[in-house]
Design a protein around this motif. Sequence first.
Motif, PDB file in Angstrom:
ATOM      1  N   THR A  65       0.859  -1.190   0.000  1.00 34.83           N
ATOM      2  CA  THR A  65       0.000   0.000   0.000  1.00 34.83           C
ATOM      3  C   THR A  65       0.892   1.237   0.000  1.00 34.83           C
ATOM      4  N   ASP A  66       0.333   2.368  -0.401  1.00 37.97           N
ATOM      5  CA  ASP A  66       1.127   3.594  -0.405  1.00 37.97           C
ATOM      6  C   ASP A  66       1.109   4.301   0.947  1.00 37.97           C
ATOM      7  N   LYS A  67       0.239   3.845   1.861  1.00 35.22           N
ATOM      8  CA  LYS A  67       0.214   4.347   3.224  1.00 35.22           C
ATOM      9  C   LYS A  67      -0.307   3.231   4.114  1.00 35.22           C
ATOM     10  N   LYS A  68      -0.070   3.338   5.399  1.00 36.38           N
ATOM     11  CA  LYS A  68      -0.586   2.334   6.325  1.00 36.38           C
ATOM     12  C   LYS A  68      -2.104   2.314   6.192  1.00 36.38           C
ATOM     13  N   ASP A  69      -2.667   1.138   5.862  1.00 39.42           N
ATOM     14  CA  ASP A  69      -4.106   1.052   5.585  1.00 39.42           C
ATOM     15  C   ASP A  69      -4.701  -0.142   6.325  1.00 39.42           C
ATOM     16  N   LEU A  70      -5.194   0.105   7.519  1.00 36.78           N
ATOM     17  CA  LEU A  70      -5.750  -0.958   8.353  1.00 36.78           C
ATOM     18  C   LEU A  70      -6.979  -1.608   7.729  1.00 36.78           C
TER      19      LEU A  70
END
Length: 111
Positions: A65-70
């Motif tokens: 992912t391009d950012k932390k994505d819970l």
Amino acid sequence: MNQVELVTALKSLGMPIAYGEFESTPENPSPSPPFITYQFTDDEDLKADNQNYVDIGDYNIELYTDKKDLTIEKLVQDKLKELHLPYSKSEAKIELEELYQVIYRIQLIGG
């Protein structure tokens, strides 16, 4: 469950998926995150009497992912639970590519 069934189940998540890595070409560039790769890492077959009795394959499922994505992580984890595939999980930030990588380690028995 075998590898083909695993791939079919992961495709149902709606993200691009590839074995090992995506092969990027000018006509077909690598997908934007989120995406998944998976790869066989080792075998832990049950062996006796010079035979492999039960095939047990270790696999890594890698979520990028391009950012932390819970939310997306939960989607993958829920799918693994639905498939009754116990997993262990680790995470890393890949600075050069500006990606987060979550690795799920699973075993496929019999396939």
